[in-house]
Structures are given as structure tokens and as C-alpha cells.
Design a protein around this motif. Sequence first.
Motif, PDB file in Angstrom:
ATOM      1  N   ALA A   1      -5.445  69.482  24.176  1.00 12.50           N
ATOM      2  CA  ALA A   1      -5.481  69.802  22.746  1.00 12.50           C
ATOM      3  C   ALA A   1      -5.295  71.291  22.511  1.00 12.50           C
ATOM      4  CB  ALA A   1      -6.816  69.350  22.156  1.00 12.50           C
ATOM      5  N   LEU A   2      -5.842  72.112  23.406  1.00 12.08           N
ATOM      6  CA  LEU A   2      -5.700  73.568  23.273  1.00 12.08           C
ATOM      7  C   LEU A   2      -4.229  73.962  23.364  1.00 12.08           C
ATOM      8  CD1 LEU A   2      -7.359  76.222  23.073  1.00 12.08           C
ATOM      9  CD2 LEU A   2      -7.305  76.312  25.571  1.00 12.08           C
TER      10      LEU A   2
ATOM     11  N   PRO B   1      -8.963  71.707  15.053  1.00 11.40           N
ATOM     12  CA  PRO B   1      -9.485  73.079  14.906  1.00 11.40           C
ATOM     13  C   PRO B   1      -8.561  74.135  15.524  1.00 11.40           C
ATOM     14  CG  PRO B   1     -11.219  71.592  15.642  1.00 11.40           C
ATOM     15  CD  PRO B   1      -9.938  70.829  15.736  1.00 11.40           C
ATOM     16  N   VAL B   2      -7.984  73.822  16.688  1.00 15.07           N
ATOM     17  CA  VAL B   2      -7.088  74.792  17.332  1.00 15.07           C
ATOM     18  C   VAL B   2      -5.796  74.926  16.522  1.00 15.07           C
ATOM     19  CG1 VAL B   2      -5.790  75.331  19.430  1.00 15.07           C
ATOM     20  CG2 VAL B   2      -8.031  74.228  19.598  1.00 15.07           C
TER      21      VAL B   2
ATOM     22  N   ILE C   1      -2.494  78.293  12.884  1.00 10.88           N
ATOM     23  CA  ILE C   1      -1.695  78.486  11.661  1.00 10.88           C
ATOM     24  C   ILE C   1      -2.292  79.600  10.800  1.00 10.88           C
ATOM     25  CG2 ILE C   1      -1.036  77.436   9.460  1.00 10.88           C
ATOM     26  CD1 ILE C   1      -0.622  74.821  10.886  1.00 10.88           C
ATOM     27  N   HIS C   2      -3.587  79.548  10.587  1.00 14.50           N
ATOM     28  CA  HIS C   2      -4.242  80.577   9.776  1.00 14.50           C
ATOM     29  C   HIS C   2      -4.116  81.946  10.430  1.00 14.50           C
ATOM     30  CE1 HIS C   2      -6.899  77.261   7.825  1.00 14.50           C
ATOM     31  NE2 HIS C   2      -5.753  77.413   7.202  1.00 14.50           N
ATOM     32  N   GLY C   3      -4.229  81.978  11.756  1.00 12.93           N
ATOM     33  CA  GLY C   3      -4.076  83.245  12.457  1.00 12.93           C
ATOM     34  C   GLY C   3      -2.698  83.850  12.248  1.00 12.93           C
ATOM     35  N   VAL C   4      -1.664  83.016  12.308  1.00 11.39           N
ATOM     36  CA  VAL C   4      -0.291  83.502  12.101  1.00 11.39           C
ATOM     37  C   VAL C   4      -0.111  83.977  10.659  1.00 11.39           C
ATOM     38  CG1 VAL C   4       2.150  82.841  12.074  1.00 11.39           C
ATOM     39  CG2 VAL C   4       0.638  82.028  13.912  1.00 11.39           C
ATOM     40  N   LEU C   5      -0.639  83.211   9.710  1.00  7.29           N
ATOM     41  CA  LEU C   5      -0.458  83.565   8.297  1.00  7.29           C
ATOM     42  C   LEU C   5      -1.201  84.840   7.911  1.00  7.29           C
ATOM     43  CD1 LEU C   5      -0.710  80.054   6.571  1.00  7.29           C
ATOM     44  CD2 LEU C   5       1.326  81.341   7.224  1.00  7.29           C
TER      45      LEU C   5
ATOM     46  N   PRO D   1      -7.725  85.997  17.553  1.00  7.19           N
ATOM     47  CA  PRO D   1      -9.112  85.774  17.080  1.00  7.19           C
ATOM     48  C   PRO D   1      -9.285  84.425  16.389  1.00  7.19           C
ATOM     49  CG  PRO D   1      -8.415  88.012  16.591  1.00  7.19           C
ATOM     50  CD  PRO D   1      -7.195  87.294  17.088  1.00  7.19           C
ATOM     51  N   HIS D   2      -8.325  84.024  15.578  1.00  7.81           N
ATOM     52  CA  HIS D   2      -8.433  82.739  14.872  1.00  7.81           C
ATOM     53  C   HIS D   2      -8.179  81.564  15.827  1.00  7.81           C
ATOM     54  CE1 HIS D   2      -8.782  84.519  10.868  1.00  7.81           C
ATOM     55  NE2 HIS D   2      -7.976  85.459  11.330  1.00  7.81           N
ATOM     56  N   ILE D   3      -7.280  81.756  16.780  1.00  7.75           N
ATOM     57  CA  ILE D   3      -7.037  80.696  17.771  1.00  7.75           C
ATOM     58  C   ILE D   3      -8.300  80.428  18.585  1.00  7.75           C
ATOM     59  CG2 ILE D   3      -5.746  80.070  19.844  1.00  7.75           C
ATOM     60  CD1 ILE D   3      -3.401  81.692  18.757  1.00  7.75           C
ATOM     61  N   LEU D   4      -8.941  81.495  19.057  1.00  6.24           N
ATOM     62  CA  LEU D   4     -10.136  81.319  19.888  1.00  6.24           C
ATOM     63  C   LEU D   4     -11.330  80.837  19.067  1.00  6.24           C
ATOM     64  CD1 LEU D   4      -9.774  84.398  22.249  1.00  6.24           C
ATOM     65  CD2 LEU D   4      -9.440  81.998  22.798  1.00  6.24           C
ATOM     66  N   SER D   5     -11.368  81.226  17.791  1.00  5.41           N
ATOM     67  CA  SER D   5     -12.424  80.694  16.922  1.00  5.41           C
ATOM     68  C   SER D   5     -12.267  79.174  16.783  1.00  5.41           C
ATOM     69  CB  SER D   5     -12.354  81.365  15.559  1.00  5.41           C
ATOM     70  OG  SER D   5     -13.319  80.817  14.692  1.00  5.41           O
TER      71      SER D   5
END
Length: 254
Positions: A72-73, A134-135, A140-144, A175-179
Motif C-alpha cells: 500500500a505504501l 491515507p498514503v 496528493i496533498h503533499g504535492v498540492l 512530510p505529508h507522505i510520511l504522515s
Amino acid sequence: MLTFFKRYNLTIFIGILIIVIWALVTKYASWINPVIFPEPLTVVESFVTKWGELIGGVGSSMKLLIPGFFGALLAGIVAGLFFGLNKRLREILMPYFHALSPIPPTLFIPYAIALLPTFQTASISLIFIGAFWPVFLGTIHGVLLIEKHYLDNAKSLGLKDPTFLFNVVLPASAPHILSGAGTALGMSFLILTIAEMFGASSGMGFFIQYYSDFSQYHYVLAGIIFNSIIIVSVMVAFEKIKKRLLFWTNLKAD
């Protein structure tokens, strides 16, 4: 070591206090059922008696959790980067992502059992589904959230795929990916124990379910405490790895 005790002296004191209260209540409170709530010493003896079985259960559980979580990661990061960088496709499909992601993975148990040949493949698939969202959404949020001038500067320097992807997009969105990965790891343990309690012949969840069927709650309690220690240890290790990977963000870990 001295620094550790200075930092966590109150935490250790609270833990000792809980154990003392537990021992006094189970020994002197007549309204407590001694079968369901055994004394601390009985639970400690259960640890010693079933230590090999508990360790073996962890090994069995990891055979399900590791492929499901890391699959999944990988899939979540790849798909998240793809949709994060493709605005039109993201706009079209994002409503479906938001509609599907909150669905509890356990609702797919009937289909997992019907379509997949073994308990192992069904469990791995459910862990994959639970850990993927979640990943995926975190990526997506991290990229945006990458600042536009940061991307413009990278392009003005002539950076192109895959250099642009691996040297700019991935670090900036890490940071958002690892969160999201941290949330996915907790979700994976949740799905794993639920699946093992109802269909496994070994594992962390199976141990608890098996001995609860025989009303041997001193083993059940030992299993719950042992599983909690394993899960907390893995989560703490993940946070340390996360802090190391994100050293440039000055991330502080508790």
C-alpha cells in the motif's frame, strides 16, 4: 539512561501506580471477578508460560502486515504522485476518492473471503485497502501544497522527469507522505488483529481470541499487553525513522 529517567520519571511513576492499584483492587475488592480480572503476578506468569507462543504469533502476523502495508505504501505514493501532478485527472476522480476512502476496509471482508483463495491473501488485501488511502491522499496533498515558486525555480533550472520528481517533488511532499504512512501503519495493525481474531490459526489477534474462547483471561490480558508493547514499539520506531528522514524540517518527536 539518567537523562531518560529524568525526562520520564512522572511517566514511570504513573505506570507503577497503575500496577499497584491493579494489584490492590484484584486482591481485596470482592466485587471483582478474579477470572476476568486476574492479579498482575498471574499475568506475569502467563507471559513466562506463553512467551514462545507470543513471539511466534508476532512472526505470523508480520507475514500478513509487511506485504499489505508496504504494498500500500508503494502503490499509494506512486498513484498519489501521478494524480497530484495531473490536475485534470485529479479534478475528475477526486470526488470518487473522497467517497471511497472513508469506507471501513472490514466491510470488504465478505468479498475478500469469496474472491481470494486463502485467509492470508484475503487478510493482506484488507490491510492493503486500509493502508492505501491515507498514503495516497497524503501524497496528493503533499504535492498540492508544494509552493509554486519552488516548482518554478526547479523548472527554470531545467530539471525534468525523473530528476524533477525525485529531487524536488518527493522531498517537498515527504512530510505529508510520511504522515499518511503513520496513519496507515496504525490502521494496518487494527485490521490485522481483527482479521486474525476471526479467521487465523496463529498470530497476535488469534492468541487473544483463542484463550478468550476458553475463558483463560490471564492469557488474554497477557496477549493484550504484549500486543500493545509490539504496536507501540513499531510506532515509536517509525516516528524515529520519520524524524531522521525529515531532519531538514526540524520535526520534534515526543
